[in-house]
Motif scaffolding. Structure first.
Motif, mmCIF file in Angstrom:
data_model
loop_
_atom_site.group_PDB
_atom_site.id
_atom_site.type_symbol
_atom_site.label_atom_id
_atom_site.label_comp_id
_atom_site.label_asym_id
_atom_site.label_seq_id
_atom_site.Cartn_x
_atom_site.Cartn_y
_atom_site.Cartn_z
ATOM 1 N N ILE A 70 8.599 -5.151 1.487
ATOM 2 C CA ILE A 70 7.423 -4.746 0.717
ATOM 3 C C ILE A 70 7.655 -3.326 0.195
ATOM 4 C CG2 ILE A 70 4.920 -4.376 0.781
ATOM 5 C CD1 ILE A 70 5.605 -7.219 1.383
ATOM 6 N N VAL A 71 7.713 -3.177 -1.118
ATOM 7 C CA VAL A 71 7.907 -1.834 -1.700
ATOM 8 C C VAL A 71 6.556 -1.097 -1.750
ATOM 9 C CG1 VAL A 71 8.704 -0.520 -3.705
ATOM 10 C CG2 VAL A 71 9.896 -2.599 -2.996
ATOM 11 N N ARG A 72 5.559 -1.680 -2.428
ATOM 12 C CA ARG A 72 4.214 -1.092 -2.437
ATOM 13 C C ARG A 72 3.223 -2.142 -2.930
ATOM 14 N NH1 ARG A 72 3.126 0.057 -7.804
ATOM 15 N NH2 ARG A 72 4.954 0.526 -9.101
ATOM 16 N N PRO A 73 1.963 -2.006 -2.541
ATOM 17 C CA PRO A 73 0.963 -2.916 -3.108
ATOM 18 C C PRO A 73 0.687 -2.531 -4.566
ATOM 19 C CG PRO A 73 -0.060 -1.332 -1.629
ATOM 20 C CD PRO A 73 1.412 -1.083 -1.561
ATOM 21 N N ALA B 138 5.247 -10.200 -6.013
ATOM 22 C CA ALA B 138 4.836 -11.303 -5.156
ATOM 23 C C ALA B 138 3.323 -11.325 -5.064
ATOM 24 C CB ALA B 138 5.425 -11.125 -3.759
ATOM 25 N N ILE B 139 2.729 -12.530 -5.226
ATOM 26 C CA ILE B 139 1.287 -12.676 -5.047
ATOM 27 C C ILE B 139 1.085 -13.523 -3.796
ATOM 28 C CG2 ILE B 139 -0.873 -13.485 -6.042
ATOM 29 C CD1 ILE B 139 0.487 -13.153 -8.799
ATOM 30 N N VAL B 140 0.466 -12.909 -2.817
ATOM 31 C CA VAL B 140 0.365 -13.545 -1.509
ATOM 32 C C VAL B 140 -1.061 -14.044 -1.305
ATOM 33 C CG1 VAL B 140 0.550 -13.133 0.964
ATOM 34 C CG2 VAL B 140 2.113 -11.993 -0.602
ATOM 35 N N THR B 141 -1.218 -15.335 -0.967
ATOM 36 C CA THR B 141 -2.558 -15.872 -0.717
ATOM 37 C C THR B 141 -2.794 -15.943 0.790
ATOM 38 O OG1 THR B 141 -2.205 -17.252 -2.654
ATOM 39 C CG2 THR B 141 -4.142 -17.737 -1.296
ATOM 40 N N LEU B 142 -3.941 -15.427 1.222
ATOM 41 C CA LEU B 142 -4.253 -15.421 2.645
ATOM 42 C C LEU B 142 -5.108 -16.616 3.010
ATOM 43 C CD1 LEU B 142 -5.226 -11.666 3.208
ATOM 44 C CD2 LEU B 142 -2.961 -12.716 3.166
ATOM 45 N N LYS C 227 -6.114 -13.086 -2.797
ATOM 46 C CA LYS C 227 -4.741 -12.972 -3.300
ATOM 47 C C LYS C 227 -4.373 -11.504 -3.455
ATOM 48 C CE LYS C 227 -4.645 -17.347 -5.798
ATOM 49 N NZ LYS C 227 -4.770 -17.971 -7.125
ATOM 50 N N TYR C 228 -3.267 -11.109 -2.802
ATOM 51 C CA TYR C 228 -2.836 -9.721 -2.839
ATOM 52 C C TYR C 228 -1.469 -9.624 -3.492
ATOM 53 C CZ TYR C 228 -6.701 -8.605 0.190
ATOM 54 O OH TYR C 228 -7.956 -8.443 0.694
ATOM 55 N N SER C 229 -1.289 -8.645 -4.383
ATOM 56 C CA SER C 229 -0.022 -8.524 -5.106
ATOM 57 C C SER C 229 0.771 -7.333 -4.589
ATOM 58 C CB SER C 229 -0.276 -8.333 -6.599
ATOM 59 O OG SER C 229 -1.085 -9.392 -7.056
ATOM 60 N N PHE C 230 2.084 -7.507 -4.546
ATOM 61 C CA PHE C 230 2.964 -6.433 -4.100
ATOM 62 C C PHE C 230 4.176 -6.362 -4.995
ATOM 63 C CE2 PHE C 230 0.766 -8.168 -0.460
ATOM 64 C CZ PHE C 230 0.312 -7.034 0.200
ATOM 65 N N LYS C 231 4.745 -5.162 -5.075
ATOM 66 C CA LYS C 231 6.089 -5.044 -5.612
ATOM 67 C C LYS C 231 7.004 -5.237 -4.406
ATOM 68 C CE LYS C 231 9.190 -1.893 -7.995
ATOM 69 N NZ LYS C 231 9.336 -0.583 -8.640
ATOM 70 N N VAL C 232 7.965 -6.178 -4.534
ATOM 71 C CA VAL C 232 8.827 -6.454 -3.377
ATOM 72 C C VAL C 232 10.286 -6.234 -3.736
ATOM 73 C CG1 VAL C 232 7.229 -8.107 -2.348
ATOM 74 C CG2 VAL C 232 8.941 -8.899 -3.981
ATOM 75 N N HIS C 233 11.149 -6.216 -2.696
ATOM 76 C CA HIS C 233 12.580 -6.042 -2.923
ATOM 77 C C HIS C 233 13.097 -7.178 -3.791
ATOM 78 C CE1 HIS C 233 16.846 -5.603 -2.076
ATOM 79 N NE2 HIS C 233 16.571 -4.389 -1.598
ATOM 80 N N SER C 234 13.949 -6.891 -4.740
ATOM 81 C CA SER C 234 14.411 -7.908 -5.703
ATOM 82 C C SER C 234 15.128 -9.071 -5.029
ATOM 83 C CB SER C 234 15.355 -7.283 -6.728
ATOM 84 O OG SER C 234 14.661 -6.290 -7.421
ATOM 85 N N ARG C 235 15.709 -8.804 -3.853
ATOM 86 C CA ARG C 235 16.464 -9.875 -3.183
ATOM 87 C C ARG C 235 15.628 -10.620 -2.161
ATOM 88 N NH1 ARG C 235 22.015 -8.527 -3.459
ATOM 89 N NH2 ARG C 235 22.415 -8.163 -5.661
ATOM 90 N N ALA C 236 14.364 -10.187 -1.978
ATOM 91 C CA ALA C 236 13.550 -10.810 -0.937
ATOM 92 C C ALA C 236 13.138 -12.216 -1.362
ATOM 93 C CB ALA C 236 12.308 -9.955 -0.672
ATOM 94 N N ASN C 237 13.097 -13.158 -0.343
ATOM 95 C CA ASN C 237 12.602 -14.497 -0.668
ATOM 96 C C ASN C 237 11.208 -14.700 -0.094
ATOM 97 O OD1 ASN C 237 12.835 -15.237 2.043
ATOM 98 N ND2 ASN C 237 14.993 -15.777 1.756
ATOM 99 N N LYS C 238 10.582 -15.851 -0.445
ATOM 100 C CA LYS C 238 9.186 -16.076 -0.064
ATOM 101 C C LYS C 238 8.971 -16.003 1.442
ATOM 102 C CE LYS C 238 7.788 -18.765 -4.060
ATOM 103 N NZ LYS C 238 7.220 -20.040 -4.541
ATOM 104 N N ASN C 239 9.934 -16.550 2.196
ATOM 105 C CA ASN C 239 9.784 -16.537 3.646
ATOM 106 C C ASN C 239 9.765 -15.122 4.185
ATOM 107 O OD1 ASN C 239 9.563 -19.273 4.208
ATOM 108 N ND2 ASN C 239 11.771 -19.544 3.871
#
Lengths: 95, 454
Positions: A7-10, A80-84, A24-36
């Motif tokens: 997780i880089v930043r929200p 990444a958009i994460v749904t809780l 639904k929360y959005s984050f900037k994530v590492h370019s190589r990160a996968n959904k898991n």
């Protein structure tokens, strides 16, 4: 990958503020990160349960303008958009 | 909404403590946040679209609270004044501000309070006016002196004569300091010319004679460079006159003016002296009355008024320095070796005096009902113009009662009328005058009746 590297930043924009209402929360994530990895990182950092992760690659953008730096390149990044689980919230991001 | 506590302070000021309820603050903060969102660029949001939470997070809660506090103060200050039943002289000053809970402490200068005391019984005997024989005699003597008869004589000059010098030259250490022609000198040892000794040196010279002599300038001579120096004079006498005082007779009267006899002249002099003394006595009388009035009155005013008066005095002083000495104010201060703060301190007693006097006279004016109409102002301006010899009075047609000139004049007329009333009061005639006004109001004159009918 370390969860704090994933997780880089929200992201805080008009759109993300609206999506927070739907859990639904959005984050900037590492370019190589996968959904898991992202799911594990969000659950680990914010202590919530994630039901879905959508990712997209935001392409690099070039801004042209006059001045000292006529061409500014904004590199590509991953969003990444994460749904809780319904009813859950991330208090830390509620401002 | 808010809770208010009022405390009256020593220096004629009030301290308002204004505590605003949290609910009101929260509402105001939301409003403030919306306003701030419109004003500032918050990344990720278009202008005015950032929600409250985001604004609070980016600007900080304190900033938003502060912003809200300012609007709340503007909103509630007038209400608080009304509730506290206070008449402010000027804007209050926030002395202390705590944000949580939101409490303002505002120091408000109050309207000056003027109590004239028992002014109605203010009396003062005017000085008796008369022209004494000595005054008349000295005036006559003065006239004689000014109408001396000059007779050309061939004998050498004596003390009391007048000489005309065709050349007057003075040198100090080879440098010419005086060089003049046709100088008239009265040989009088009391009222000496240039320096002591000059007159004595000239005595004994005849017309056409030239004389060289040297004198030592005194140590207290006006020009510092020349103090104690020797001065060489070259003097050429052209003419010697004997001065004779004219006789105190009808002839003198007719030379001085169109008076037939000496008695006429004396009458005229007596009248003029009386006029002069009356003017002076009235001034003194009024000044004494004003002093009495001020002494009997009680005035309370906030310190800010004194500061404002000092500002006025300081401005006047600056203007006069720049005009009279052609000097920048800063240079003047340096020359005097003072700071502006020192000057302010020196002006304070004068400012306080002027302000007290102004306030008290103003109160007196309203107590005795001094009013000035626009017509009176216009009339006064007309008189002034006529006195100044202005023939074309057309500009008066476009008389503007709000112009600077009109306001100035109005001020003067008000002062004049106030002083007139004060004089009446001092002489114990104010009540009579008021009765006359009263009866005029009650029984309109024939003219007025007619005017009303029309």
């Amino acid at each position: 990958m370390d969860i704090y590297t994933v997780i880089v930043r929200p992201l805080v924009t008009e759109k993300t503020e609206e999506q927070k209402e739907e859990g639904k929360y959005s984050f900037k994530v590492h370019s190589r990160a996968n959904k898991n990895e992202i799911k594990r990182a969000v659950e680990g950092i914010y202590d919530v349960d994630v039901t879905a992760v959508n990712v997209m690659n935001v392409p690099a953008k070039i801004n042209r303008k006059r001045g000292r730096r006529p061409i500014v390149r904004h590199p590509a990044w991953k969003k990444a958009i994460v749904t809780l689980v319904p009813g859950q919230r991330i208090e830390a991001l509620e401002a | 909404m808010f809770e208010l506590q009022t405390e009256i302070l020593e220096h004629h000021e009030a301290l308002l403590t204004l505590e605003i309820t949290e609910e009101t603050i929260q509402k105001a903060m939301r409003k403030a946040a919306r306003r701030m969102a419109r004003q500032f660029n918050i990344p990720g949001f278009r202008k005015g679209k950032a929600p409250y939470n985001v604004v609070v997070r980016t600007a900080g809660e304190e900033t938003v609270r502060q912003e809200a506090a300012e609007t709340l103060l503007e909103q509630f200050y007038p209400q608080a004044l009304k509730q506290a039943e206070i008449e402010p002289y000027d804007q209050g000053e926030v002395e202390d501000l705590s944000l949580d809970p939101l409490v303002f402490k505002i120091r408000v200068p109050l309207q000056p309070l003027i109590d004239l005391g028992d002014y109605r019984n203010l009396r003062r005997e005017p000085e008796p006016l008369e022209v004494t024989d000595e005054e008349l005699a000295s005036a006559l003597e003065d006239l004689r002196r000014r109408n001396m008869v000059l007779d050309v004589v061939t004998r050498p000059a004596r003390l009391g004569d007048q000489v005309t010098l065709s050349l007057l030259k003075g040198t100090v250490a080879g440098e010419v300091v005086i060089h003049d022609h046709n100088v008239e000198v009265v040989l009088d040892t009391e009222d000496f010319f240039i320096i002591q000794g000059f007159v004595e040196a000239v005595v004994g010279m005849s017309a056409g004679e030239e004389r060289l002599f040297s004198l030592t300038l005194p140590d207290d001579f006006g020009e510092e460079n020349f103090q104690g120096e020797d001065i060489e004079f070259t003097v050429n006498v052209e003419e010697v006159y004997q001065l004779t005082l004219p006789g105190l007779d009808d002839a003198l009267a007719s030379t001085v003016g169109s008076f037939g006899t000496l008695e006429d002249l004396k009458d005229d002099l007596r009248r003029r002296i009386l006029d002069y003394k009356t003017g002076k006595a009235t001034d003194n009388y009024l000044m004494a009355l004003v002093a009495d009035l001020v002494a009997g009155a009680e005035v309370r005013y906030p310190p800010i008024m004194e500061e404002e008066e000092i500002d006025t005095l300081l401005e006047e002083a600056k203007a006069s320095v720049e005009r009279r000495h052609d000097m920048e104010w800063e240079d003047y201060l340096r020359l005097q070796g003072k700071t502006e703060a020192q000057v302010r301190k020196e002006l304070r007693p004068e400012a306080a005096r002027r302000m007290r006097e102004g306030l008290i006279l103003g109160e007196f004016a309203s107590e005795v009902g001094v009013t000035v109409t626009d017509a009176e102002v216009k009339e006064e301006i007309r008189n002034l113009l006529e006195e100044a010899g202005v023939q074309n009075l057309k500009s008066l047609d476009s008389f503007d009662p709000q112009s600077a000139l009109a306001n100035d004049t109005r001020q003067r007329v008000v002062i004049q009328k106030t002083l007139d009333k004060l004089e009446l009061l001092g002489r114990g005639q104010l009540e009579e005058a008021e009765d006359i006004v009263q009866s005029e109001v009650e029984a309109p004159s024939e003219d007025e009746k007619q005017a009303a009918a029309e």
